[in-house]
Write a protein that holds these residues in place. Structure first.
Motif, PDB file in Angstrom:
ATOM      1  N   UNK A  88       0.836  -1.207   0.000  1.00 61.07           N
ATOM      2  CA  UNK A  88       0.000   0.000   0.000  1.00 61.07           C
ATOM      3  C   UNK A  88       0.867   1.252   0.000  1.00 61.07           C
ATOM      4  N   UNK A  89       2.025   1.217   0.695  1.00 61.40           N
ATOM      5  CA  UNK A  89       2.894   2.395   0.741  1.00 61.40           C
ATOM      6  C   UNK A  89       3.492   2.672  -0.626  1.00 61.40           C
ATOM      7  N   UNK A  90       3.701   1.590  -1.393  1.00 61.04           N
ATOM      8  CA  UNK A  90       4.350   1.779  -2.685  1.00 61.04           C
ATOM      9  C   UNK A  90       3.368   2.194  -3.779  1.00 61.04           C
ATOM     10  N   UNK A  91       2.083   2.204  -3.443  1.00 63.16           N
ATOM     11  CA  UNK A  91       1.105   2.573  -4.467  1.00 63.16           C
ATOM     12  C   UNK A  91       1.413   3.991  -4.953  1.00 63.16           C
ATOM     13  N   UNK A  92       1.273   4.207  -6.240  1.00 63.38           N
ATOM     14  CA  UNK A  92       1.710   5.493  -6.796  1.00 63.38           C
ATOM     15  C   UNK A  92       0.626   6.566  -6.718  1.00 63.38           C
ATOM     16  N   UNK A  93      -0.616   6.161  -6.507  1.00 62.74           N
ATOM     17  CA  UNK A  93      -1.708   7.130  -6.543  1.00 62.74           C
ATOM     18  C   UNK A  93      -1.683   8.082  -5.348  1.00 62.74           C
ATOM     19  N   UNK A  94      -1.007   7.708  -4.308  1.00 63.80           N
ATOM     20  CA  UNK A  94      -1.004   8.535  -3.099  1.00 63.80           C
ATOM     21  C   UNK A  94      -2.249   8.300  -2.254  1.00 63.80           C
ATOM     22  N   UNK A  95      -3.176   7.493  -2.775  1.00 62.13           N
ATOM     23  CA  UNK A  95      -4.400   7.219  -2.005  1.00 62.13           C
ATOM     24  C   UNK A  95      -4.149   6.059  -1.057  1.00 62.13           C
TER      25      UNK A  95
ATOM     26  N   UNK B 225       3.104   6.962   7.220  1.00 68.62           N
ATOM     27  CA  UNK B 225       3.422   5.810   8.089  1.00 68.62           C
ATOM     28  C   UNK B 225       2.140   5.051   8.431  1.00 68.62           C
ATOM     29  N   UNK B 226       2.310   3.761   8.630  1.00 62.87           N
ATOM     30  CA  UNK B 226       1.162   2.924   9.017  1.00 62.87           C
ATOM     31  C   UNK B 226       1.192   2.656  10.518  1.00 62.87           C
ATOM     32  N   UNK B 227       0.031   2.686  11.116  1.00 58.26           N
ATOM     33  CA  UNK B 227      -0.100   2.248  12.505  1.00 58.26           C
ATOM     34  C   UNK B 227      -1.010   1.031  12.501  1.00 58.26           C
TER      35      UNK B 227
END
Ligand code: PLP
Length: 460
Positions: free
Chosen positions: A30-37, A380-382
């Motif tokens: 999910x962090x690497x997704x390019x859409x920023x969403x 960042x993910x929590x």
């Protein structure tokens, strides 16, 4: 296997691979997704649900479990529970439709809401749902008119002043009105087949179950005197879903077993049910939410320094989900979500007073306060564990999709146990110990402990 759940419904987790690994993979993706969403998502360990079921059967062998759909209506949960043979307790038409759509027969559904819309009573009549609860004359009259062949369960009030969520403030007939209600039902040619109660959620006193079972026995006697053939006792929900609960499930089970032996002994012909929600799902769900905004707020105390030398400030983080979404259990259930950090901070890293907020622009959307966390960043993910109860799917029952995506996982040993409906190992350990290998190996490790008063965050 009854065919409700298939291998394509979940990720099969092999030995040595845990839900934690899966979650790390998913957050990385999910962090690497390019859409920023970004969107918060759940990982659900269905093996933990299977394990809970085996523990239930072991501790309460005389009780037939129904699952309270309102607690978590995600499809994976419904399917695994249907596969395990549970019945379903539904509060409305949407829930009845949902479980019927996955193939659950009407005979395994109880419409357990003493406050029903007439249109939904008609839906139950049309779709063969026969067991309905009631607690007032008015509710009875509605069912007499719209579903005259229904079998009624009289919901009695319980003494639950100490429960976190007191359902008897809203539901349940006081004992003194039960005779009148039973007479009324008789006059209206409605069959009353049983008694239910719900001691409320988070009840610290297991004796509340014993008291309610004793009360139910009195109502059974009244029913028999009035010519009702009563054969169902429904113990409701309120069973804890987490290990650290004030009262352990095993303790509650032992109180219930003794009360059943006394008031409804084996062979008495009464079918004992329970409608469990949180017990089955609380610990099975983990959620990952991402930081979408961050603000530093200076505390209004000039010259004050934190013990660890950092300046006197608090950091406000906004997540993509808040109390109006998947963290609604903060409001509904008084839970205090504790984030798990993906990267363990070094010993030298400063920790800051921090709070977590949802995306809503109002002052109530607070997920957690009083935390001490290292500097975190947007993106960042929590991770939060124990997020299975009253978090998922309540708003989107009919589409079969959840607002947040759920990835289901199950260990192979749990899948095999489910197929055989057998405990994987029988030994002399306690119920939890026996069932342990079934779940995917999620464990909480170290906790962060810095600062005087705080909620510790855990480290993945
Ligand atoms: N049954 C009924 C009628 C309920 O209202 C609820 C929850 O509100 C439940 C069962 C499930 O309760 P719990 O999640 O505490 O087990």
């Amino acid at each position: 296997m009854a065919g409700y759940l298939s291998e394509s419904d979940f990720v099969m987790v092999e030995e040595g691979f845990s839900t934690r690994d899966l979650l790390e993979e998913l957050t990385l993706g999910a962090s690497q997704a390019t859409t920023g969403e970004v969107a918060a998502f759940f990982v659900a360990d269905l093996g933990a649900v299977v394990r809970k079921h085996f523990c239930f059967l072991k501790c309460l062998p005389r009780v037939r479990p129904f699952y309270a759909v309102k607690c978590n209506s995600s499809l994976g949960v419904l399917k695994v529970l249907a596969e395990l043979g549970l019945g379903f307790s539904c509060a409305n038409k949407a829930e009845m439709e949902l479980v019927q759509r996955i193939g659950v027969p009407a005979s395994k559904i109880i419409y357990a809401n003493p406050c029903k819309q007439i249109a939904q009573i008609k839906y139950a009549a049309k779709h063969g749902v026969q067991l309905l609860s009631f607690d007032t004359e008015m509710e009875l009259a509605k069912v007499v008119k719209s579903h005259p062949s229904a079998k009624m369960v009289l919901c009695i009030a319980t003494d639950d002043p100490h429960s976190l969520s007191r359902l008897s403030l809203k539901f349940g007939a006081p004992l003194k009105s039960c005779r009148h209600l039973l007479e009324n039902a008789k006059k209206s040619h409605m069959e009353v087949v049983g008694v239910s109660f719900h001691i409320g959620s988070g009840c610290p006193d297991p004796q509340a179950y014993a008291q309610s079972i004793a009360d139910a026995r009195l109502v059974f006697q009244m029913g028999a005197e009035l010519g009702h053939t009563m054969h169902i006792l429904d113990l409701g929900g309120g069973f804890p879903g987490l290990e650290g609960a004030k009262v352990r499930f095993e303790e509650i089970a032992s109180v219930i077993n003794s009360a059943l032996d006394l008031y409804f002994p084996e062979g008495c012909g009464v079918d004992i049910l329970a409608e469990l929600g949180r017990y089955y799902v609380s610990s099975a769900f983990t959620v990952a939410a991402s930081i979408i905004a961050k603000k530093e707020v200076l505390l209004d105390q000039p010259g004050r320094e934190e013990e660890n030398g950092s300046t006197s400030k608090t950091i406000v983080y906004h997540l993509d989900e808040g109390v109006y979404g998947i963290f609604n259990s903060v409001l509904f259930d008084n839970i205090c979500p504790t984030p798990i950090l993906q990267k363990k901070p070094s010993a030298e890293q400063a920790l800051y007073s921090s709070s977590l907020w949802g995306p809503a622009a109002d002052g109530r959307d607070c997920v957690a306060e009083g935390l001490w966390l290292p500097q975190l960043h947007v993106g960042d993910w929590l991770v939060f564990d124990n997020m299975g109860a009253y978090t998922v799917g309540t708003g989107s029952l009919l589409g079969g999709t959840q607002a947040c995506h759920v990835t289901y996982a199950m260990s192979r040993v749990a899948w095999e146990a489910l197929q055989g409906q057998l405990l994987p190992a029988e030994d002399d350990q306690d119920a939890e110990g026996v069932c342990k290998p079934l779940s995917c190996g999620w464990e909480i490790t170290d906790t962060l402990c810095v600062g005087p008063v705080f909620t510790p965050a855990s480290i993945m």
